[in-house]
Motif scaffolding. Structure first.
Motif, mmCIF file in Angstrom:
data_model
loop_
_atom_site.group_PDB
_atom_site.id
_atom_site.type_symbol
_atom_site.label_atom_id
_atom_site.label_comp_id
_atom_site.label_asym_id
_atom_site.label_seq_id
_atom_site.Cartn_x
_atom_site.Cartn_y
_atom_site.Cartn_z
ATOM 1 N N GLY A 204 0.887 -1.402 0.006
ATOM 2 C CA GLY A 204 -0.002 0.012 -0.026
ATOM 3 C C GLY A 204 0.778 1.201 0.069
ATOM 4 O O GLY A 204 0.586 2.295 -0.615
ATOM 5 N N ALA A 205 1.803 1.166 0.889
ATOM 6 C CA ALA A 205 2.613 2.414 0.883
ATOM 7 C C ALA A 205 3.543 2.527 -0.491
ATOM 8 O O ALA A 205 3.786 3.919 -1.152
ATOM 9 C CB ALA A 205 3.725 2.291 1.929
ATOM 10 N N PHE A 206 3.864 1.701 -1.321
ATOM 11 C CA PHE A 206 4.312 1.578 -2.548
ATOM 12 C C PHE A 206 3.550 2.509 -3.518
ATOM 13 O O PHE A 206 3.981 3.136 -4.255
ATOM 14 C CB PHE A 206 4.983 0.296 -2.762
ATOM 15 N N VAL A 207 2.244 1.690 -3.557
ATOM 16 C CA VAL A 207 1.368 2.353 -4.471
ATOM 17 C C VAL A 207 1.177 3.636 -4.223
ATOM 18 O O VAL A 207 0.933 4.615 -5.103
ATOM 19 C CB VAL A 207 -0.098 1.470 -4.565
ATOM 20 N N ALA A 208 0.843 4.303 -2.993
ATOM 21 C CA ALA A 208 0.498 5.663 -2.660
ATOM 22 C C ALA A 208 1.824 6.382 -2.732
ATOM 23 O O ALA A 208 1.368 7.423 -3.373
ATOM 24 C CB ALA A 208 0.140 5.641 -1.158
ATOM 25 N N ALA A 209 3.036 5.977 -2.639
ATOM 26 C CA ALA A 209 4.095 6.968 -3.024
ATOM 27 C C ALA A 209 4.214 7.005 -4.448
ATOM 28 O O ALA A 209 4.560 8.074 -5.095
ATOM 29 C CB ALA A 209 5.415 6.348 -2.461
ATOM 30 N N VAL A 240 -5.011 8.589 -1.416
ATOM 31 C CA VAL A 240 -3.649 8.282 -2.129
ATOM 32 C C VAL A 240 -2.734 8.714 -1.016
ATOM 33 O O VAL A 240 -1.560 7.982 -1.126
ATOM 34 C CB VAL A 240 -3.752 9.359 -3.398
ATOM 35 N N LEU A 241 -2.975 9.748 -0.368
ATOM 36 C CA LEU A 241 -1.816 10.137 0.586
ATOM 37 C C LEU A 241 -1.495 9.087 1.767
ATOM 38 O O LEU A 241 -0.552 9.397 2.101
ATOM 39 C CB LEU A 241 -2.241 11.785 0.997
ATOM 40 N N SER A 242 -2.592 8.438 2.099
ATOM 41 C CA SER A 242 -2.238 7.353 3.137
ATOM 42 C C SER A 242 -1.766 8.038 4.399
ATOM 43 O O SER A 242 -0.889 7.449 4.820
ATOM 44 C CB SER A 242 -1.763 6.350 2.731
#
Length: 315
Positions: A204-209, A240-242
């Motif tokens: 999730g962090a990968f996609v958001a970044a 998106v920003l998570s």
């Protein structure tokens, strides 16, 4: 995912500024979320060991709707941010927490709690009205989503099979043994949850970044003056920003100087702790895919229409 990450590395390597931006955003999301997720996993492990199923069942009211309302406000006495909520709810579901109540706590817990109220007050210059509206909307939307999910799904239809039963591991029974034996078992359960859910956080962090790096913010500039588009814009940014629920109020407050309506700022603060990229992927460890799609659509729809009504009622 590994091949995709490797390809992205080579694509961005020639664009050092974008590569640095991606690295900073990815690292900040992971480093911000990991301590809270570890705390949630440890709490979940201790619940598995020290909270017998019968005690939890006896604490729940006989009326399902009342249980949902209580669960939506549980964060007031048991505050957990969205980075930590999933492992806690997983353990409570295994202990027999009903589907609607699990959804209500999952969505409401990261908003309806004193830590979030305090951070919202700090971000908006001690404006109590802002914090009160945020907590009220979080409670109302979490309760509504819990009731609707109970109407649309049974536990068997929504929750993954491995989360229907109690501990399916091969550890010794937790009923016997001394305090330290049970504490050790709780920590083992917490570690298992941490590593099980951690991979979803990384993805999730990968996609958001990636999305924050590749999508230009100028694409959204034209929507600022139109309330409908402004609310949708801030909802997209929230997903998106998570961000963590204790930090997103400061980001929302920064949009006050761009002409962004208050309803859009509130949409960012309400939807973010309920639905973002890392959360949706973490939900894969608890819910079936059809339930995740329904829950995501319900949450986004309830937030959008609630804030749209607030925008036009306040005019």
């Amino acid at each position: 995912m590994f091949l995709f990450a490797a390809a992205l590395f080579f694509i961005l390597w020639g664009r050092r500024e974008e590569f640095q931006t991606f690295s900073i955003i990815f690292s900040s999301i992971v480093l911000e979320a990991f301590p809270f997720m570890l705390l949630g996993a440890l709490i979940g492990g201790l619940i598995e060991v020290f909270a017998p199923r019968e005690k939890i069942a006896n604490l729940l009211p006989n009326r399902p709707v009342l249980t949902i309302f209580l669960a939506a406000g549980l964060g007031l006495i048991f505050p957990v941010c969205e980075c930590a909520i999933v492992p806690v709810v997983r353990r409570l579901v295994k202990k027999g927490l009903p589907l609607g109540a699990a959804v209500a706590y999952l969505l409401g817990g990261p908003i309806v709690n004193p830590l979030v109220a305090a951070s919202t007050l700090a971000a908006y210059g001690m404006m109590w009205k802002v914090a009160a509206i945020r907590l009220f909307l979080g409670f109302a939307i979490a309760s509504a989503a819990g009731v609707l999910m109970d109407m649309f799904f049974t536990r068997e239809q929504a929750i993954l099979p491995e989360n229907h039963v109690g501990c399916d591991c091969c550890h010794d029974s937790h009923d016997g043994g001394g305090f330290f034996h049970r504490l050790r078992a709780g920590l083992v359960h917490g570690a298992e949850d941490f590593f099980d859910i951690g991979r979803f956080l990384i993805i999730g962090a990968f996609v958001a970044a990636l999305m924050q790096t590749m999508i230009s913010r100028d694409l959204f500039a034209a929507a600022v003056g139109v309330p409908v588009f402004s609310i949708l814009l801030m909802m997209v940014l929230a997903v998106v920003l998570s961000l963590c629920s204790e930090a997103d109020a400061f980001v929302a407050a920064s949009f006050r100087y761009t002409g962004m309506p208050f309803s859009a700022q509130m949409a960012f603060m309400v939807l973010g702790p309920m639905l973002d990229i890392k959360l949706v992927l973490m939900y894969l460890s608890l819910f079936k895919k059809r339930a995740i799609i329904t829950l995501s659509a319900l949450t986004a729809g309830l937030v959008f229409f609630s804030l749209l009504v607030m925008e036009y009622v306040s005019l």
